[in-house]
Design an enzyme around this catalytic site. Structure first.
Site, mmCIF file in Angstrom:
data_model
loop_
_atom_site.group_PDB
_atom_site.id
_atom_site.type_symbol
_atom_site.label_atom_id
_atom_site.label_comp_id
_atom_site.label_asym_id
_atom_site.label_seq_id
_atom_site.Cartn_x
_atom_site.Cartn_y
_atom_site.Cartn_z
ATOM 1 N N LYS A 111 2.739 -0.903 15.286
ATOM 2 C CA LYS A 111 3.829 -0.002 14.880
ATOM 3 C C LYS A 111 4.426 0.737 16.073
ATOM 4 C CE LYS A 111 1.736 0.688 10.292
ATOM 5 N NZ LYS A 111 2.750 0.219 9.312
ATOM 6 N N LYS B 17 4.003 7.147 9.768
ATOM 7 C CA LYS B 17 3.382 5.955 9.185
ATOM 8 C C LYS B 17 1.964 5.887 9.726
ATOM 9 C CE LYS B 17 6.740 3.418 11.118
ATOM 10 N NZ LYS B 17 7.222 2.545 10.063
ATOM 11 N N ARG B 18 1.152 4.970 9.223
ATOM 12 C CA ARG B 18 -0.189 4.830 9.796
ATOM 13 C C ARG B 18 -0.088 4.550 11.302
ATOM 14 N NH1 ARG B 18 -4.703 4.555 6.417
ATOM 15 N NH2 ARG B 18 -5.810 4.438 8.385
ATOM 16 N N THR C 227 8.144 0.409 4.030
ATOM 17 C CA THR C 227 8.798 1.024 2.880
ATOM 18 C C THR C 227 9.285 2.426 3.259
ATOM 19 O OG1 THR C 227 6.578 1.610 2.125
ATOM 20 C CG2 THR C 227 7.647 -0.234 1.031
ATOM 21 N N HIS D 245 0.394 -8.912 2.038
ATOM 22 C CA HIS D 245 1.051 -7.759 2.657
ATOM 23 C C HIS D 245 0.926 -7.719 4.171
ATOM 24 C CE1 HIS D 245 1.859 -5.429 -1.089
ATOM 25 N NE2 HIS D 245 0.821 -6.132 -1.526
ATOM 26 N N LYS E 218 12.797 4.856 2.443
ATOM 27 C CA LYS E 218 12.821 6.269 2.044
ATOM 28 C C LYS E 218 13.723 7.070 2.982
ATOM 29 C CE LYS E 218 8.196 5.421 0.362
ATOM 30 N NZ LYS E 218 6.774 5.368 0.769
HETATM 31 C C1 26Q Z 1 -9.310 -4.463 3.795
HETATM 32 C C2 26Q Z 1 -10.675 -4.718 3.819
HETATM 33 C C3 26Q Z 1 -11.587 -3.689 3.943
HETATM 34 C C4 26Q Z 1 -11.129 -2.385 4.047
HETATM 35 C C5 26Q Z 1 -9.773 -2.132 4.012
HETATM 36 C C6 26Q Z 1 -8.863 -3.164 3.907
HETATM 37 C C7 26Q Z 1 -7.413 -2.889 3.888
HETATM 38 C C8 26Q Z 1 -6.942 -1.751 3.249
HETATM 39 C C9 26Q Z 1 -5.587 -1.476 3.212
HETATM 40 C C10 26Q Z 1 -6.506 -3.756 4.457
HETATM 41 C C11 26Q Z 1 -5.153 -3.473 4.408
HETATM 42 C C12 26Q Z 1 -4.683 -2.341 3.783
HETATM 43 C C13 26Q Z 1 -3.280 -1.971 3.701
HETATM 44 C C14 26Q Z 1 -2.283 -2.703 4.125
HETATM 45 C C15 26Q Z 1 -0.891 -2.241 4.023
HETATM 46 O O1 26Q Z 1 -0.638 -1.102 3.658
HETATM 47 N N1 26Q Z 1 0.071 -3.089 4.336
HETATM 48 C C16 26Q Z 1 1.469 -2.686 4.246
HETATM 49 O O2 26Q Z 1 1.949 -3.020 2.957
HETATM 50 C C17 26Q Z 1 3.256 -2.510 2.751
HETATM 51 C C18 26Q Z 1 3.638 -2.780 1.317
HETATM 52 O O3 26Q Z 1 3.886 -4.138 1.141
HETATM 53 C C19 26Q Z 1 4.236 -3.104 3.743
HETATM 54 O O4 26Q Z 1 5.471 -2.487 3.559
HETATM 55 C C20 26Q Z 1 3.740 -2.884 5.165
HETATM 56 O O5 26Q Z 1 4.572 -3.580 6.075
HETATM 57 C C21 26Q Z 1 2.307 -3.374 5.316
HETATM 58 O O6 26Q Z 1 1.802 -3.069 6.590
#
Ligand code: 26Q
Length: 814
Positions: free
Chosen positions: A549, A543-544, A651, A355, A655
């Site tokens: 971003k 978004k985050r 995503t 991702h 929406k």
């Molecule tokens: C990893 C290790 C330790 C703690 C947290 C994490 C962690 C947690 C969440 C690393 C990444 C995430 C989330 C990533 C994320 O949301 N990526 C997004 O995924 C979406 C669905 O595929 C995409 O549409 C976005 O582009 C992408 O940024």
């Protein structure tokens, strides 16, 4: 659905009487709880039928392993998918309750950060709706994504106590609890069969208890299961120590176990490197695999030859990748398979989704942490790597560089993505550009070694939650003009194109947007006392918060626009409201500084009489799924302005499109595919492209100074960051300034090309303003966007996964 409205009403009333002894004085939350329980009753029968059908037919299932499921609220969603919402609402209102108030009692299930977690939730909805046997496996975090409050313009985090009241949707399955071991030392027993058997001594034992939540498909009897694990200590607290008045030590073991499922890590796109995070990952992976093996062996005994036919595990990023060596361990150490037999099962079972392309987000674990926590699993990872390297040496005998680059264990670290790619039969990205970048850049070595594994699966979102439920006005409009059936076949929306020149229909569409904007304004007035002008353009960036971003690009443009309106009396653009919603990871200083900046700019502009009625800036506190459901329907403009090549998919962009907002964006992630559908004249596309950014990165040719010198408006906006124009948070804004202009902590300046894209962004914003003024032209673009969003249904995404990876059969219940 054979739904008995009288029985439902009676069931709610009875619960209020029995549980609260107070049908008269029940507060809103009691009513929510009783209503939810009554809905669960309705679900129960089909849930059981689904379970039996899936067991009896011994069918192949998809198991979606994910550290996050960002489900949001369930009440309306379940009522809608059961097709009983209108009746249930009527029943509740007849009893004298206000449905909207009742609905608002439900806390969001915020067990995810953002895109990745919400994608998992959309996938579960589509899987159930399409009648595929699916289980979601994850962690039942006691505290989800933190609650964000804005204090003095700064983000402050508060715990998300979402289980303060009981969760009426979950069922605790203590009968299915399993044990997960941590630490200890590996001991070897030599047995009569001539083999060595490994086990752990003096390990920490943790109990994993599953909680099941029903996943109701739309207009079908299929009810799948989301199974989330809770951690506890098998021993409880130590009574001896307690009696000796060692109160803290008495609960030490208990706390240490419970810590594992205590809280969601709130950083998206950036690993924590914390041992507890690895514990979480192993905890839910081991418990889930044990759960799967238990049901399998109940039917097939110790013959694992059918395991890979009946199970496919999709790994949602690298977070659950430790499941790979754990399945090896379970098969060898607990079920006595040989290495090669176990490896044959594992390599037919796992598929991996990536991702992100941000280098800092690629998970790697220091050997000492990993080995200390999971000594036996570490031995297995070493052995996987030893065998892999020996293969690599045969295939590329002279390429030591490649052998080193691809080694799963390197420089004291374990590379989880490498382990995932090596062991999985499928590796996919989440949008066309993203998958292409993985293939040709980030994962080039791997795509060369295993070309057959690589594929793309463009993300999607569920139209049940994001249109039918969130935007009932637009939903009725669509049914009226495009016809019914779009709830399960989004391509029906293309019928809307017939009305592209029908001014009455276009007018109706604009009126719906107007009403939705009024609703959002009313909600923000009620919740944060914000005044929004529904006649203005609602330009939305939700978004985050992350530098890539580029919320900062949006803010710099707002400052520039503000200056321009002040400087030039004749400059009269249409009124705009810039709406932001974003959470920053708790430890991400610069992201927090950007939130402070947005709020400081909001204070300055919103209190300046000279621009009243022209621009306004609003920061929506505590952005989350239930807030998103109110914001998307009211948006005119969708801000999708990431640095090209950095947003894997996005995503939210989908929406917005589904709700008739026009994309203002770069050619990044799924934006590219959105523009392919609607064509450039129905979106506002600007900025550097991914290949141009790549070229600049390679040549190290980017000099932000050049852009500042060429653009006085930009220079002024930048200068105002640090000259006190936006108040008292100067050290924070100074860092933002320095990061753009000079580079901080050895970083290059403006890593995300904000200044390089500034001018193009301003011009794109001018096009937005001009296009908006032509109301009918805008309505046409809106209609076209809605008509062409079929591709972005998660139903399409799921069918793609099923066809290429999961190979599931639809199972009709009854
Ligand atoms: C990893 C290790 C330790 C703690 C947290 C994490 C962690 C947690 C969440 C690393 C990444 C995430 C989330 C990533 C994320 O949301 N990526 C997004 O995924 C979406 C669905 O595929 C995409 O549409 C976005 O582009 C992408 O940024």
């Amino acid at each position: 659905m054979d739904f008995d409205i009288f029985a439902f009403e009676k069931s709610v009333k009875n619960r209020l009487k029995k549980q609260y002894d107070t049908d008269l004085h029940a507060d809103n939350h009691d009513v929510y709880d009783a209503a939810a329980a009554a809905v669960l009753d309705v679900i129960m029968e089909n849930w059981k039928k689904t379970r039996l059908a899936h067991q009896k037919d011994k069918v192949r299932h998809i198991y979606y392993f994910s550290a996050e499921f960002l489900m949001g609220r369930a009440l309306s969603n379940n009522l809608i998918n059961l097709r009983i919402k209108d009746q249930a609402v009527n029943a509740l209102e007849k009893m004298g309750f206000n449905y909207n108030t009742i609905e608002e009692q439900e806390p969001d299930a915020g067990l995810g950060n953002g895109g990745l977690g919400r994608l998992a939730a959309c996938f579960l909805d589509s899987l159930a709706t399409l009648n595929y046997p699916a289980v979601g496996y994850g962690i039942r975090y006691r505290y989800g994504m933190f609650e964000q409050r804005i204090e003095n313009g700064f983000q402050v985090e508060y715990p998300d106590n979402w289980l303060k009241n009981r969760d009426p949707w979950e069922i605790r399955r203590s009968d299915l609890a399993v044990e997960v071991l941590f630490g200890g030392s590996v001991s070897v027993r030599h047995e009569a069969d001539g083999r060595d058997y490994f086990s752990l001594e003096n390990a920490e034992r943790v109990t994993a208890t599953p909680y099941d939540t029903p996943i109701v498909g739309y207009d079908t009897k299929t009810v799948n299961t989301l199974r989330l694990w809770e951690a506890s200590s098998p021993e409880g607290f130590d009574l001896q120590l307690f009696n000796d008045m060692h109160y803290k030590r008495a609960v030490e073991k208990q706390n240490s176990a419970e810590d594992i499922s205590r809280v969601l890590y709130p950083n998206d796109n950036g690993p924590s490197g914390k041992a507890l995070r690895l514990k979480q990952q192993y905890f839910f992976c081991s418990a889930s695999l044990q759960d799967m093996i238990r049901s399998y062996t109940a039917v097939y005994g110790q013959d694992f030859s059918k395991f890979a036919d009946l199970h496919v595990i999709q790994l949602n990023d690298t977070h659950p990748v430790v499941a790979i060596p754990e399945l090896m361990r379970l098969l060898m150490d607990e079920h006595r398979l040989e290495w090669d037999e176990a490896w044959a099962v594992v390599t037919k079972t796992f598929a991996y989704t990536n991702h992100t392309i941000l280098a800092e987000a690629l998970e790697k674990w220091p050997i000492d942490i990993f080995q200390g926590l999971l000594p036996r699993v570490y031995q297995i990872v070493e052995e996987i790597n030893r065998r892999f390297l020996s293969d690599l040496r045969t295939r590329f005998p002279d390429d030591y560089d490649k052998q080193n680059r691809m080694s799963i264990i390197r420089n004291g670290m374990i590379y989880m993505a490498w382990l995932a790619i090596h062991a999985s039969f499928s590796v996919n990205g989440v949008a066309a550009l993203h998958s292409e970048i993985l293939r040709t850049q980030e994962l080039k070595d791997w795509a060369h070694l295993y070309p057959e594994k690589f594929n793309n699966k463009t993300n999607g979102v569920t139209q049940r939650r994001w249109l039918l439920s969130a935007n009932p006005r637009l939903a009725s409009f669509i049914t009226k003009y495009a016809g019914s059936g779009w709830e399960t076949d989004l391509s029906v929306l293309k019928n809307l194109e017939t009305y592209i020149d029908d001014t009455a229909v276009l007018k109706e569409l604009l009126e719906i947007k107007q009403q939705n904007k009024e609703d959002l304004a009313a909600w923000l007035k009620a919740t944060q006392n914000e005044f929004l002008d529904p006649e203005s353009i609602f330009d939305v960036h939700i978004k985050r918060l992350h530098e890539y971003k580029r919320q900062l690009l949006n803010v710099l443009h707002i400052i520039y626009l503000y200056n321009r309106i002040l400087d030039d009396e004749d400059f009269n653009p249409p009124a705009r409201t810039f709406i932001f919603g974003a959470k920053a990871a708790s430890g991400y200083r610069r992201a927090k500084a950007i939130i402070k900046l947005i709020n400081a700019v909001a204070v300055k502009i919103n209190t300046d009489k000279r621009v009243r009625g022209k621009i306004r800036v609003v920061f929506v506190e505590n952005y989350r799924v239930s807030a998103a459901e109110k914001i998307f329907p009211a948006a005119d403009v969708s801000e999708q302005i990431s640095t090209a090549g950095k947003e894997a998919s996005g995503t939210g962009n989908m929406k917005f499109m589904l709700n008739g907002a026009l994309t203002l964006g770069t050619l990044d992630g799924a934006n590219i595919e959105i523009v392919e559908e609607v064509h450039e004249q129905n979106a506002f596309i600007f900025g550097l492209k991914a290949d141009e950014i790549l070229a600049m990165e390679k040549a190290q040719s980017y000099n932000p100074r050049a852009y500042i010198d060429r653009n006085a408006g930009l220079a002024k906006a930048l200068q105002q960051l640090t000259d006190g124009t936006f108040g008292d948070a100067r050290p924070f804004f100074q860092e933002l300034y320095d990061s753009l202009v000079y580079g901080v902590d050895g970083q290059r300046p403006d890593v995300y090309y904000v200044l390089a894209d500034f001018d193009a962004y301003c011009r794109a914003q001018e096009s937005v303003a001009a296009a908006y003024t032509d109301r009918e032209g805008w309505a046409k673009k809106t209609l076209l966007n809605i008509a062409r969003c079929a591709k972005f249904s998660s139903d399409r995404t799921i069918e793609d996964y099923v066809r290429d990876i999961w190979k599931l059969k639809k199972i009709k219940i009854d």
